[in-house]
Write a protein that holds these residues in place. Structure first.
Motif, mmCIF file in Angstrom:
data_model
loop_
_atom_site.group_PDB
_atom_site.id
_atom_site.type_symbol
_atom_site.label_atom_id
_atom_site.label_comp_id
_atom_site.label_asym_id
_atom_site.label_seq_id
_atom_site.Cartn_x
_atom_site.Cartn_y
_atom_site.Cartn_z
ATOM 1 N N VAL A 1 -19.613 59.302 135.380
ATOM 2 C CA VAL A 1 -18.771 58.091 136.122
ATOM 3 C C VAL A 1 -17.328 58.835 136.491
ATOM 4 O O VAL A 1 -17.084 58.647 137.769
ATOM 5 C CB VAL A 1 -18.674 56.942 135.479
ATOM 6 N N VAL A 2 -16.774 59.405 135.411
ATOM 7 C CA VAL A 2 -15.572 60.092 135.949
ATOM 8 C C VAL A 2 -15.715 61.047 136.922
ATOM 9 O O VAL A 2 -14.969 61.020 137.869
ATOM 10 C CB VAL A 2 -14.969 60.614 134.722
ATOM 11 N N VAL A 3 -16.494 61.966 136.898
ATOM 12 C CA VAL A 3 -16.922 63.089 137.900
ATOM 13 C C VAL A 3 -17.076 62.545 139.096
ATOM 14 O O VAL A 3 -16.576 62.949 140.468
ATOM 15 C CB VAL A 3 -18.108 63.855 137.397
ATOM 16 N N VAL B 1 -15.608 61.280 144.661
ATOM 17 C CA VAL B 1 -15.299 60.202 145.967
ATOM 18 C C VAL B 1 -13.858 60.365 146.374
ATOM 19 O O VAL B 1 -13.458 60.414 147.500
ATOM 20 C CB VAL B 1 -15.591 58.848 145.325
ATOM 21 N N VAL B 2 -12.793 60.452 145.449
ATOM 22 C CA VAL B 2 -11.441 60.492 145.571
ATOM 23 C C VAL B 2 -11.209 61.690 146.222
ATOM 24 O O VAL B 2 -10.326 61.612 147.344
ATOM 25 C CB VAL B 2 -10.415 60.352 144.352
ATOM 26 N N VAL B 3 -11.625 62.838 145.888
ATOM 27 C CA VAL B 3 -11.241 64.228 146.535
ATOM 28 C C VAL B 3 -11.795 64.128 148.120
ATOM 29 O O VAL B 3 -11.189 64.590 148.909
ATOM 30 C CB VAL B 3 -11.922 65.310 145.853
ATOM 31 N N LEU B 4 -13.166 63.569 148.336
ATOM 32 C CA LEU B 4 -13.803 63.417 149.661
ATOM 33 C C LEU B 4 -12.751 62.520 150.503
ATOM 34 O O LEU B 4 -12.544 62.885 151.756
ATOM 35 C CB LEU B 4 -15.238 63.010 149.341
ATOM 36 N N VAL B 5 -12.421 61.362 149.826
ATOM 37 C CA VAL B 5 -11.669 60.602 150.875
ATOM 38 C C VAL B 5 -10.237 61.185 151.178
ATOM 39 O O VAL B 5 -9.772 61.081 152.366
ATOM 40 C CB VAL B 5 -11.556 59.235 149.934
#
Length: 352
Positions: free
Chosen positions: A9-11, A16-20
């Protein structure tokens, strides 16, 4: 099972955060590029409506100059090189390519184009058009086949092509152009870089003042201004400008005086030095003043003029030239007064 799912889940959240963040960055960069392109288009399509000369496409300029080929270069100024361009319709132009190192903004460039486009006088070089595309800022002027005045008067071979009548007419033409800039145009303009290399000659040897890169617009009642950065050419800059950064209409008068003395002597003024007592001008100004005081003023004359010179006009030129280069600006004549003194048959002129 929970112990394994937690890292997953953390990964997943991290990805997702990096992609955003990445997509946001890409989107912002795209926005900035689009905004810059839009601004550039707005300058061409909207702002150009206030400019009285046509816009040229860069591809047409590149074709006219053979991609700014060195063999087409006419000269190199402080703000960039100038090339000869020939267009398909046979028209020729002097193409001034502003240096990429110039910090001039689009707004400043537009203001310069608008300024020059409004200057219409037979003794000023005419602006034919402009171009701004990408990093390129280009001005197109009418082409002067005889290039600059300095290429004639300081060349021992070419100087013989300018007899006294031609030189006197050139002096009067320069004066007319300056009078227009100082008082007859819709704008009161100080050139700030007047010199023989910025006086161009057309096919009939008529003088035309060029290069308004350093020109400043004055308010109608404004008499002087100052700058923290002194720019120009030593030998032509007035004492108040060199030492204190002050420039005014009389600073152009000083430049005019230097040019007059250079034209009639065929020798270049070399500059200045500052002594403990006062500023001393070297080169031709010092020589002209010494000969004037010793009553040997004819020794100042370019020897190629000995057979064609009008002595009365020559003496007036020396007198007016020295009046224009006096140290105190208040002692210098205005350009209209200098022009009248050059043209008049008054027996006695003011003594410098």
């Amino acid at each position: 099972m929970s112990s394994l799912s937690s890292p997953v889940v953390v990964v997943g959240i991290t990805i997702v955060v990096v992609l955003v963040a990445l997509l946001s960055t890409i989107g912002y960069i795209a926005y900035l590029r689009k905004r810059n392109i839009t601004k550039r288009k707005e300058f061409k399509d909207e702002d150009k409506k206030g400019i009285d000369v046509p816009f040229f496409d860069l591809k047409d300029i590149l074709a006219a100059t053979d991609n700014f080929l060195d063999s087409h270069k006419l000269g190199q100024g402080g703000f960039g090189p100038v090339y000869k361009g020939k267009f398909p319709d046979g028209k020729e132009a002097a193409v001034k390519r502003l240096s990429s190192a110039s910090r001039q903004s689009l707004v400043e460039f537009k203001n310069e184009v608008v300024l020059i486009a409004k200057l219409q006088h037979r003794n000023l070089v005419r602006l034919l058009g402009y171009c701004i595309e990408g990093d390129e800022k280009i001005l197109l002027y009418e082409y002067m086949p005889n290039k600059s005045l300095d290429s004639f008067i300081f060349d021992r071979m070419l100087c013989v092509l300018l007899n006294w009548e031609s030189r006197f007419d050139i002096i009067l033409g320069i004066a007319r152009g300056l009078i227009y800039l100082h008082q007859d145009s819709r704008l009161k303009i100080i050139h700030r870089d007047l010199k023989t290399s910025n006086i161009l000659l057309d096919g009939d040897m008529n003088p035309k003042i060029s290069d308004f890169s350093l020109a400043r617009i004055f308010e109608s009642k404004q008499t002087e201004a100052n700058t923290n950065k002194v720019v120009g050419t030593y030998g032509y800059m007035s004492p108040e400008y060199v030492l204190d950064g002050f420039f005014l209409v009389k600073s152009d008068v000083f430049c005019f005086g230097v040019i007059v003395l250079e034209i009639i002597s065929g020798k270049r003024n070399t500059g200045f030095y500052q002594s403990d007592q006062a500023m001393s001008l070297l080169g031709e100004l010092f020589q002209a003043w010494r000969l004037w005081k010793e009553d040997k003023v004819y020794d100042l004359m370019d020897q190629t003029l000995s057979e064609t010179c009008n002595t009365n006009e020559f003496l007036r030129c020396v007198n007016v030239g020295l009046l224009c280069v006096q140290e105190d600006p208040s002692d210098r004549p205005t350009l209209p007064n200098a022009f009248l003194m050059l043209n008049s048959e008054i027996a006695t002129l003011p003594i410098p």
